[in-house]
Enzyme design. Structure first.
Site, mmCIF file in Angstrom:
data_model
loop_
_atom_site.group_PDB
_atom_site.id
_atom_site.type_symbol
_atom_site.label_atom_id
_atom_site.label_comp_id
_atom_site.label_asym_id
_atom_site.label_seq_id
_atom_site.Cartn_x
_atom_site.Cartn_y
_atom_site.Cartn_z
ATOM 1 C CG ASP A 163 -0.359 0.239 2.537
ATOM 2 O OD1 ASP A 163 0.884 0.372 2.605
ATOM 3 O OD2 ASP A 163 -1.101 0.310 3.538
ATOM 4 C CB CYS B 217 1.182 -2.226 4.709
ATOM 5 S SG CYS B 217 1.166 -3.142 6.261
ATOM 6 C CB THR C 68 2.906 -2.012 10.844
ATOM 7 O OG1 THR C 68 1.705 -2.604 10.315
ATOM 8 C CG2 THR C 68 2.585 -0.694 11.528
ATOM 9 C CG HIS D 20 11.201 -27.559 10.530
ATOM 10 N ND1 HIS D 20 11.104 -26.994 11.773
ATOM 11 C CD2 HIS D 20 12.530 -27.634 10.258
ATOM 12 C CE1 HIS D 20 12.312 -26.726 12.241
ATOM 13 N NE2 HIS D 20 13.196 -27.111 11.338
#
Ligand code: RB5
Length: 151
Positions: free
Chosen positions: A8, A65, A67, A134
């Site tokens: 963004d 974005c 954060t 994993h």
């Protein structure tokens, strides 16, 4: 290696820095927007980019974005996406090695362009550690997504 990117307005600065790095290193990529710093809604770009990775059209994704958080939340709603918000080198490496993360999320108001390039480079160049423990945990995440997970 093909990379899908999206951001963004809050993450476009670091996304463009990463794109410059990809171009300089002849790494194939596509930028799914946004393309300027007008205010936009990050779920749109999270979805466009994550869908391409989920559909197998790109090997990995990079989303930015302000954060890294909102865009990761939206990306993680797309089937098969394991998006990780990262701001340090250790996490960039470990989320590939242990979580087989397929999208790196970063915040343009958290880290600078130099750090974004450093993290993208680590993320792109670190393989998944194909180990039983994993694989077992990733299978559990898949089951949670499918609604078939049993405790
Ligand atoms: C946009 O102002 C900001 O909210 C967005 O970039 C992001 O930080 C959300 O998590």
């Amino acid at each position: 290696m093909k990379i899908a990117l999206g951001s963004d307005h809050g993450g476009i600065n670091i996304k463009n820095a990463v794109i410059k790095y990809l171009e300089e290193n002849n790494i194939e990529y596509k930028d799914f927007g946004c393309y300027d710093d007008s205010s936009v809604d990050y779920p749109v770009y999270a979805y466009k980019t994550a869908k391409e990775v989920s559909d197998g059209n790109y090997d990995l994704g990079i989303l930015c974005c302000g954060t890294g958080i909102g865009i990761s939340m939206a990306a993680n709603k797309v089937k098969g996406i394991r998006a990780a918000v990262v701001s340090d080198e250790f996490s960039a490496e470990m989320t590939r090695r242990h979580n087989n993360a397929n999208i790196l999320c970063m915040g343009g108001r958290v880290i600078d362009e130099e750090q974004a390039i450093k993290l993208a480079k680590i993320f792109i160049n670190t393989p998944f550690d194909v180990e039983e423990r994993h694989l077992k945990r990733l299978k559990m995440i898949d089951e949670i997504e499918k609604g078939t997970f049993v405790l």
